[in-house]
Design an enzyme around this catalytic site. Structure first.
Site, PDB file in Angstrom:
ATOM      1  N   LYS A   1      71.609  -6.922 133.112  1.00  0.00           N
ATOM      2  CA  LYS A   1      71.020  -6.325 134.318  1.00  0.00           C
ATOM      3  C   LYS A   1      70.980  -4.802 134.188  1.00  0.00           C
ATOM      4  O   LYS A   1      69.999  -4.156 134.556  1.00  0.00           O
ATOM      5  CB  LYS A   1      71.849  -6.688 135.556  1.00  0.00           C
ATOM      6  CG  LYS A   1      71.736  -8.128 136.018  1.00  0.00           C
ATOM      7  CD  LYS A   1      72.549  -8.305 137.303  1.00  0.00           C
ATOM      8  CE  LYS A   1      72.670  -9.749 137.715  1.00  0.00           C
ATOM      9  NZ  LYS A   1      73.551  -9.955 138.858  1.00  0.00           N
TER      10      LYS A   1
ATOM     11  N   GLU B   1      65.812  -8.749 141.269  1.00  0.00           N
ATOM     12  CA  GLU B   1      64.713  -9.726 141.325  1.00  0.00           C
ATOM     13  C   GLU B   1      64.532 -10.238 142.754  1.00  0.00           C
ATOM     14  O   GLU B   1      63.417 -10.312 143.284  1.00  0.00           O
ATOM     15  CB  GLU B   1      64.999 -10.924 140.408  1.00  0.00           C
ATOM     16  CG  GLU B   1      65.071 -10.599 138.938  1.00  0.00           C
ATOM     17  CD  GLU B   1      66.483 -10.236 138.474  1.00  0.00           C
ATOM     18  OE1 GLU B   1      67.283  -9.719 139.302  1.00  0.00           O
ATOM     19  OE2 GLU B   1      66.786 -10.463 137.296  1.00  0.00           O
TER      20      GLU B   1
ATOM     21  N   GLY C   1      78.458 -17.736 142.586  1.00  0.00           N
ATOM     22  CA  GLY C   1      77.077 -18.118 142.888  1.00  0.00           C
ATOM     23  C   GLY C   1      76.751 -19.522 142.419  1.00  0.00           C
ATOM     24  O   GLY C   1      76.150 -20.324 143.138  1.00  0.00           O
ATOM     25  N   ARG C   2      77.161 -19.853 141.198  1.00  0.00           N
ATOM     26  CA  ARG C   2      76.790 -21.159 140.620  1.00  0.00           C
ATOM     27  C   ARG C   2      77.553 -22.324 141.241  1.00  0.00           C
ATOM     28  O   ARG C   2      77.301 -23.474 140.912  1.00  0.00           O
ATOM     29  CB  ARG C   2      76.963 -21.110 139.097  1.00  0.00           C
ATOM     30  CG  ARG C   2      78.308 -20.595 138.623  1.00  0.00           C
ATOM     31  CD  ARG C   2      78.236 -20.200 137.149  1.00  0.00           C
ATOM     32  NE  ARG C   2      79.471 -19.635 136.618  1.00  0.00           N
ATOM     33  CZ  ARG C   2      79.773 -18.345 136.646  1.00  0.00           C
ATOM     34  NH1 ARG C   2      78.969 -17.480 137.213  1.00  0.00           N
ATOM     35  NH2 ARG C   2      80.905 -17.894 136.105  1.00  0.00           N
TER      36      ARG C   2
ATOM     37  N   LYS D   1      74.158 -13.525 147.239  1.00  0.00           N
ATOM     38  CA  LYS D   1      75.574 -13.271 147.538  1.00  0.00           C
ATOM     39  C   LYS D   1      75.851 -11.763 147.559  1.00  0.00           C
ATOM     40  O   LYS D   1      76.453 -11.245 148.472  1.00  0.00           O
ATOM     41  CB  LYS D   1      76.439 -13.965 146.480  1.00  0.00           C
ATOM     42  CG  LYS D   1      77.907 -13.778 146.689  1.00  0.00           C
ATOM     43  CD  LYS D   1      78.709 -14.452 145.594  1.00  0.00           C
ATOM     44  CE  LYS D   1      80.127 -13.920 145.603  1.00  0.00           C
ATOM     45  NZ  LYS D   1      80.914 -14.409 144.489  1.00  0.00           N
TER      46      LYS D   1
ATOM     47  N   GLU E   1      77.083 -20.138 132.085  1.00  0.00           N
ATOM     48  CA  GLU E   1      77.519 -18.872 132.676  1.00  0.00           C
ATOM     49  C   GLU E   1      79.040 -18.884 132.872  1.00  0.00           C
ATOM     50  O   GLU E   1      79.682 -17.847 132.904  1.00  0.00           O
ATOM     51  CB  GLU E   1      76.797 -18.635 134.017  1.00  0.00           C
ATOM     52  CG  GLU E   1      76.825 -17.183 134.459  1.00  0.00           C
ATOM     53  CD  GLU E   1      75.812 -16.877 135.555  1.00  0.00           C
ATOM     54  OE1 GLU E   1      74.659 -16.550 135.228  1.00  0.00           O
ATOM     55  OE2 GLU E   1      76.166 -16.983 136.735  1.00  0.00           O
TER      56      GLU E   1
ATOM     57  N   HIS F   1      59.640 -38.929 124.679  1.00  0.00           N
ATOM     58  CA  HIS F   1      58.393 -38.647 123.971  1.00  0.00           C
ATOM     59  C   HIS F   1      58.325 -37.186 123.549  1.00  0.00           C
ATOM     60  O   HIS F   1      57.247 -36.678 123.233  1.00  0.00           O
ATOM     61  CB  HIS F   1      57.203 -39.015 124.853  1.00  0.00           C
ATOM     62  CG  HIS F   1      57.224 -40.468 125.231  1.00  0.00           C
ATOM     63  ND1 HIS F   1      56.641 -41.438 124.464  1.00  0.00           N
ATOM     64  CD2 HIS F   1      57.830 -41.110 126.263  1.00  0.00           C
ATOM     65  CE1 HIS F   1      56.854 -42.633 125.023  1.00  0.00           C
ATOM     66  NE2 HIS F   1      57.581 -42.449 126.117  1.00  0.00           N
TER      67      HIS F   1
HETATM   68  O1  F6P Z   1      72.808 -14.483 136.934  1.00  0.00           O
HETATM   69  C1  F6P Z   1      73.830 -13.630 137.306  1.00  0.00           C
HETATM   70  C2  F6P Z   1      74.167 -13.810 138.720  1.00  0.00           C
HETATM   71  O2  F6P Z   1      75.105 -12.848 139.024  1.00  0.00           O
HETATM   72  C3  F6P Z   1      74.651 -15.207 139.038  1.00  0.00           C
HETATM   73  O3  F6P Z   1      75.990 -15.376 138.787  1.00  0.00           O
HETATM   74  C4  F6P Z   1      74.251 -15.366 140.453  1.00  0.00           C
HETATM   75  O4  F6P Z   1      74.225 -16.705 140.834  1.00  0.00           O
HETATM   76  C5  F6P Z   1      72.904 -14.713 140.438  1.00  0.00           C
HETATM   77  O5  F6P Z   1      73.035 -13.620 139.559  1.00  0.00           O
HETATM   78  C6  F6P Z   1      72.382 -14.271 141.761  1.00  0.00           C
HETATM   79  O6  F6P Z   1      73.260 -13.382 142.385  1.00  0.00           O
HETATM   80  P1  F6P Z   1      73.147 -13.043 143.919  1.00  0.00           P
HETATM   81  O7  F6P Z   1      73.327 -14.318 144.689  1.00  0.00           O
HETATM   82  O8  F6P Z   1      74.229 -12.055 144.167  1.00  0.00           O
HETATM   83  O9  F6P Z   1      71.779 -12.473 144.160  1.00  0.00           O
END
Ligand code: F6P
Length: 552
Positions: free
Chosen positions: A513, A215, A270-271, A209, A356, A387
């Site tokens: 972050k 990452e 995002g979630r 987003k 979150e 289990h």
């Molecule tokens: O984990 C933090 C976060 O900001 C989430 O809210 C989001 O879903 C994720 O990182 C990934 O963010 P992006 O889609 O901006 O890469």
């Protein structure tokens, strides 16, 4: 309620505490014995979904009080604000419109005077047509071959929802098209996927987003570098790399061709974004019609949420019951236990969705919340978890609530196995609720001498009274899955509203972050460190023992 008056200052809050004190010794076993109609009174149905909430430490009075609490918190008003696009994500000054993603094309929702529904459908249609062209073979790689592999590179909401839905809807996949997910910055994740694919027949989806998540960008760079190392050119990237982002300019700066960028909107967290173009990998797997059914399932739950009276409102009930435990019993965790192999990533998705959103102790107006809020969400697929951790649920010292999610029918011709699976689910909820008394344990051990019985019988006692909800779905199809996910989204919303939390920001994650960004260069450097002694020690140890090996 005065917006600056915390919910724990209200009379209903005190009444609920009092009610908890006066009912906490009730045993569900007795409640069921006293009222043979308890199941009839405490279940709800919506299309192919049934919620049985009768195995909870609640009475009709509990529900009446909890519903009063929801009314005092003006739940109805907040639902309306969300539905209409008011900027209820106060700290980020944004509306919260994942529900708009599920609307039909002729609906209207206005953000700053602009109807956003046509924009949503324009982007969805663009994504559908891309997915269809991959599925029917029209979309070809630069060598003229059809696409066999889609690699979704994203993390958090740009990964967990799509991966979970893709796995859950396996029986609806197009054969011959493999969907992979790369999320972890641990290079092993990307490398293991790259080993299995043919670059000429692969499309990489960079899903982010913000298009700033380190990452994701690192993995995207790694994939691009690998692609070029396989003999492809910079121009070929346009055919094999696409992006989904609300920051289209940043995606272009990264080198993605403008026409290969699918937009998402900043008013979708995002979630909550699997319903949007972020679901492109899902669309590739299951196709347009199935994805539309998924949206329709979400929409059906939205309509129910907006209109059903609170006493019969599935997301509201499941939410209030959860809140009853977390806040008034001060339980700290809630388990998600799907008896379905396809739903094995559901707990991971709901972890992000819930934790979150509501893992906060400061209210939406900046006030400290002096009570227990967001639970730890965890879980694993049944029966595997029986289990593993069920011992603690049955005989451990803690009150832990759980949702059992059980499909009535399987898409695989395994009726005998399926009945064993379902029998296990039902047996667990029964045992957790009913338990086993000392007298029952003694009676089972009549064949032993007295001394042996005295030692063994207490160990065979199950306290019971361990609460659970059971969600039956007639099958795990796109529509039912859509209902289930939307139900959980609204559950989180309702709890957030009552606790007074803004469920739509995530400052804690942002802070982590920033710190990681500071530490990263220090891992390769020599300069003195200025963290706490533990962090300094760990960095120093890493510097000493790490072998540099940058070989993508
Ligand atoms: O984990 C933090 C976060 O900001 C989430 O809210 C989001 O879903 C994720 O990182 C990934 O963010 P992006 O889609 O901006 O890469």
């Amino acid at each position: 309620m005065n917006p600056f008056c915390s919910i724990n200052q209200t009379a209903i809050w005190a009444q609920l505490h009092q009610h908890q004190r006066s009912t906490r010794f009730l045993h569900m076993r007795d409640l069921f014995e006293q009222d043979p109609d308890r199941f009839d009174k405490m279940h709800e149905k919506l299309n192919g979904l049934l919620l049985d909430y009768s195995k909870n430490r609640i009475t009709e009075d509990t529900l009446t009080l909890l519903i009063e609490l929801a009314n005092v918190a003006d739940l109805g008003g907040w639902i309306e604000k969300m539905r209409c696009g008011e900027k209820i994500n106060i700290s980020e000054n944004r509306p919260v419109l994942h529900t708009a993603l599920r609307l039909e094309a002729n609906a209207e929702v206005y953000v700053d005077g602009h109807n956003v529904v046509p924009d949503i459908h324009a982007e969805l249609e663009k994504a559908f047509s891309f997915a269809e062209s991959v599925r029917n073979g029209d979309y070809k790689g630069v060598t003229g071959e059809t696409i066999t592999d889609i690699v979704n590179i994203g993390i958090g909401g740009s990964h967990l929802g799509p991966e979970m839905v893709t796995l859950a809807l396996r029986p609806f996949h197009q054969s011959g098209l493999n969907i992979h997910y790369v999320s972890n910055v641990d290079g092993a994740n990307l490398m293991q996927v790259l080993k299995t694919i043919n670059p000429a027949r692969t499309v990489f989806i960079i899903a982010s987003k913000s298009f700033t998540t380190p990452e994701t960008l690192l993995n995207a760079q790694g994939a691009r570098q690998w692609f070029l190392q396989q003999g492809f050119t910079q121009q070929d990237i346009a055919r094999h790399f696409i992006a989904i982002s609300s920051a289209t300019d940043k995606a272009q700066q990264f080198g993605i061709d403008g026409k290969n960028i699918f937009a998402m909107f900043d008013w979708v967290g995002g979630r909550y974004s699997v319903w949007s173009t972020i679901g492109l990998s899902v669309m590739c797997a299951i196709g347009k019609k199935n994805f539309q059914d998924f949206l329709a399932g979400g929409r059906a739950m939205d309509e129910h949420f907006y209109h059903a009276p609170l006493r019969h409102n599935i997301p509201v009930l499941i939410s209030l019951i959860g809140l009853w435990y977390h806040t008034f019993y001060q339980t700290t965790s809630h388990a998600i236990i799907p008896y379905d192999h396809g739903l094995r990533r559901l707990a991971a998705h709901l972890q992000q969705l819930d934790m979150e959103s509501n893992g906060k102790q400061v209210g939406r107006y900046g006030e400290h919340l002096d009570f227990d809020t967001g639970p730890v969400i965890w879980g694993e697929e049944g029966v595997n978890c029986q289990h593993a951790f069920f011992q603690l649920l049955h005989q451990g010292p803690r009150l832990i609530s759980a949702d059992f999610i059980v499909p009535i029918n399987s898409f695989y011709h395994v009726s005998t196995q399926h009945k064993v699976l379902v029998a296990n689910a039902f047996a667990q909820t029964e045992a957790l609720m009913h338990g086993k008394t000392l007298a029952e344990a003694y009676a089972e051990l009549m064949h032993l001498d007295n001394r042996q019985r005295d030692i063994l019988a207490p160990q065979k006692v199950f306290p019971g009274n361990q609460p659970s909800n059971t969600l039956l779905l007639d099958e795990i199809n796109p529509f039912n899955l859509g209902m289930l996910l939307a139900m959980y989204e609204h559950k989180v919303f309702v709890q957030g509203i009552i606790w007074g939390i803004n469920s739509f920001d995530q400052w804690g994650v942002e802070y982590g972050k920033v710190l990681a960004k500071n530490i990263q260069p220090e891992l390769s450097g020599q300069e003195p460190l200025s963290h706490d002694a533990s962090t300094n020690g760990l960095i120093a140890y890493f510097r000493k023992h790490h072998h540099d090996s940058n070989s993508n």
